[in-house]
Design a protein around this motif. Structure first.
Motif, mmCIF file in Angstrom:
data_model
loop_
_atom_site.group_PDB
_atom_site.id
_atom_site.type_symbol
_atom_site.label_atom_id
_atom_site.label_comp_id
_atom_site.label_asym_id
_atom_site.label_seq_id
_atom_site.Cartn_x
_atom_site.Cartn_y
_atom_site.Cartn_z
ATOM 1 N N GLU A 229 0.644 -1.119 0.233
ATOM 2 C CA GLU A 229 -0.216 0.017 0.025
ATOM 3 C C GLU A 229 0.868 1.195 -0.045
ATOM 4 O O GLU A 229 0.678 2.101 -0.878
ATOM 5 C CB GLU A 229 -0.897 0.007 1.021
ATOM 6 N N THR A 230 2.016 1.269 0.863
ATOM 7 C CA THR A 230 2.952 2.315 0.807
ATOM 8 C C THR A 230 3.483 2.668 -0.568
ATOM 9 O O THR A 230 3.460 3.586 -0.892
ATOM 10 C CB THR A 230 4.042 1.987 2.034
ATOM 11 N N ALA B 196 1.176 4.170 -3.299
ATOM 12 C CA ALA B 196 0.755 5.328 -2.918
ATOM 13 C C ALA B 196 1.852 6.226 -3.320
ATOM 14 O O ALA B 196 1.404 7.167 -4.160
ATOM 15 C CB ALA B 196 0.332 5.632 -1.366
ATOM 16 N N GLN B 197 2.994 5.790 -3.031
ATOM 17 C CA GLN B 197 4.174 6.737 -3.489
ATOM 18 C C GLN B 197 4.208 6.652 -5.112
ATOM 19 O O GLN B 197 4.565 7.731 -5.628
ATOM 20 C CB GLN B 197 5.605 6.053 -2.974
ATOM 21 N N THR C 260 2.022 6.059 -7.212
ATOM 22 C CA THR C 260 1.020 6.816 -7.747
ATOM 23 C C THR C 260 1.405 8.419 -7.569
ATOM 24 O O THR C 260 1.062 9.341 -8.709
ATOM 25 C CB THR C 260 -0.474 6.562 -6.869
ATOM 26 N N SER C 261 1.702 8.817 -6.488
ATOM 27 C CA SER C 261 2.239 10.358 -6.180
ATOM 28 C C SER C 261 3.098 10.771 -7.300
ATOM 29 O O SER C 261 3.023 11.686 -8.064
ATOM 30 C CB SER C 261 2.628 10.580 -5.001
#
Length: 149
Positions: free
Chosen positions: A54-55, A58-59, A61-62
């Motif tokens: 998940e981390t 998310a990174q 994606t950013s």
């Protein structure tokens, strides 16, 4: 599945995931590390995988959503995501991460975005698979008082 124990159902589920290429032998190694002294080992490893994945997602994606993609930082997170999926046996997810790494190496943002969608799809598939395995593992541990059947 009438006439089969929960342990047999779990093994059948895992075999199906192998047959579909979702899991590979690395998951079997994780499973073999579980014993009476550590009956929730697989569940804990899966939980750690979810947190790490998940981390990473998310990174990535950013980074990929920024106007000026920092491909070096993106590659670091793709590498971590590939490593955590590979170490737990997420074969198809790890392969998708390899393709994403290649697109990052080529600095091709559009291709990265397309492949990243597949990475997220493979993560979703793996998440579903692991949620089922975790649920079955917990039920087995509760039924057997933590002893391996």
């Amino acid at each position: 599945m009438v006439g089969t124990t929960l342990s047999e159902q779990l093994n059948n589920h895992i075999q199906t995931m192998h047959d579909q290429g979702i899991l590979d032998h690395h998951f079997d190694h994780v499973k073999k590390l579980q014993n009476e002294g550590n009956p929730q080992f697989v569940v804990r490893v899966i939980s750690m995988f979810f947190n790490d994945a998940e981390t990473g997602i998310a990174q990535i994606t950013s980074f990929l959503n920024s106007d000026d993609v920092d491909f070096a930082k993106t590659i670091n997170y793709v590498h971590q995501l590939k490593g955590c999926s590979s170490s737990i046996g997420g074969q198809r997810m790890a392969l998708a991460c390899s393709e994403l790494r290649n697109a990052c190496d080529d600095r091709d943002k559009q291709r990265c975005l397309e492949i990243f969608e597949r990475v997220k799809q493979e993560y979703s598939t793996l998440q579903e698979c692991f949620n089922t395995i975790s649920q079955m593992e917990r039920t087995i541990a509760n039924e057997t008082g933590g002893r391996q059947p």
